[in-house]
Design a protein around this motif. Structure first.
Motif, short mmCIF file in Angstrom:
data_model
loop_
_atom_site.label_atom_id
_atom_site.label_comp_id
_atom_site.label_asym_id
_atom_site.label_seq_id
_atom_site.Cartn_x
_atom_site.Cartn_y
_atom_site.Cartn_z
N ALA A 1 0.83 -1.21 0.00
CA ALA A 1 0.00 0.00 0.00
C ALA A 1 0.87 1.26 0.00
O ALA A 1 0.60 2.22 -0.73
N TRP A 2 1.94 1.26 0.80
CA TRP A 2 2.84 2.42 0.82
C TRP A 2 3.55 2.59 -0.52
O TRP A 2 3.75 3.71 -0.99
N MET A 3 3.96 1.48 -1.13
CA MET A 3 4.61 1.57 -2.44
C MET A 3 3.65 2.17 -3.46
O MET A 3 4.05 3.03 -4.26
N THR A 4 2.40 1.74 -3.42
CA THR A 4 1.40 2.27 -4.35
C THR A 4 1.19 3.75 -4.10
O THR A 4 1.14 4.55 -5.04
N TYR A 5 1.08 4.13 -2.84
CA TYR A 5 0.90 5.54 -2.49
C TYR A 5 2.07 6.38 -3.01
O TYR A 5 1.87 7.44 -3.60
N ASN A 6 3.28 5.89 -2.80
CA ASN A 6 4.46 6.61 -3.26
C ASN A 6 4.48 6.75 -4.78
O ASN A 6 4.82 7.81 -5.32
N MET A 7 4.10 5.69 -5.48
CA MET A 7 4.08 5.75 -6.94
C MET A 7 3.05 6.77 -7.43
O MET A 7 3.33 7.56 -8.33
N VAL A 8 1.87 6.76 -6.83
CA VAL A 8 0.83 7.70 -7.23
C VAL A 8 1.28 9.12 -6.93
O VAL A 8 1.10 10.03 -7.76
N THR A 9 1.89 9.34 -5.78
CA THR A 9 2.36 10.67 -5.40
C THR A 9 3.40 11.18 -6.39
O THR A 9 3.34 12.33 -6.82
N ILE A 10 4.34 10.33 -6.75
CA ILE A 10 5.39 10.74 -7.69
C ILE A 10 4.81 11.04 -9.06
O ILE A 10 5.17 12.03 -9.70
N HIS A 11 3.88 10.22 -9.51
CA HIS A 11 3.30 10.43 -10.85
C HIS A 11 2.39 11.64 -10.92
O HIS A 11 2.25 12.25 -11.98
N THR A 12 1.76 12.01 -9.81
CA THR A 12 0.84 13.14 -9.84
C THR A 12 1.51 14.46 -9.50
O THR A 12 0.92 15.51 -9.70
N ASN A 13 2.73 14.41 -8.98
CA ASN A 13 3.43 15.64 -8.60
C ASN A 13 4.80 15.65 -9.27
O ASN A 13 5.77 15.11 -8.74
N PRO A 14 4.91 16.29 -10.44
CA PRO A 14 6.20 16.28 -11.16
C PRO A 14 7.31 16.98 -10.39
O PRO A 14 8.47 16.64 -10.54
#
Length: 92
Positions: free
Chosen positions: A40-53
């Motif tokens: 879940a944390w890995m997914t959160y981190n991936m989404v955060t990185i992809h949505t915030n350049p």
């Protein structure tokens, strides 16, 4: 009467096996919970990185700074090793 004892032992063995099985299942469940949280944390981190350049740019900047720092430390370490080798040779 002689048959009662083996049945009692079999029952005790069965109960021990059940307790061991229960403990094993609890341990497996705990490990699965840890893996789920990690995923879940890995997914959160991936989404955060992809949505915030900007975050991606900051991470690259930090990575570059880390690599430069690592190179400096390695250079200083090599200098210290050379100095200590020179001091050992002068003592001889």
């Amino acid at each position: 009467m002689a048959e009662a004892e083996p049945q009692g032992e079999n029952w005790e063995n069965s109960m021990k096996k059940m307790e061991n099985c229960k403990k094993d299942l609890e341990n497996l469940l705990e490990e699965m919970e840890k893996i789920t949280v990690h995923a879940a944390w890995m997914t959160y981190n991936m989404v955060t990185i992809h949505t915030n350049p900007d975050l991606n740019i900051s991470m690259k900047h930090l990575e570059n700074a880390f690599l430069r720092c690592k190179q400096q430390v390695e250079r200083k370490w090599q200098e210290v090793l050379k100095e200590s080798e020179g001091e050992e040779q002068t003592k001889e």
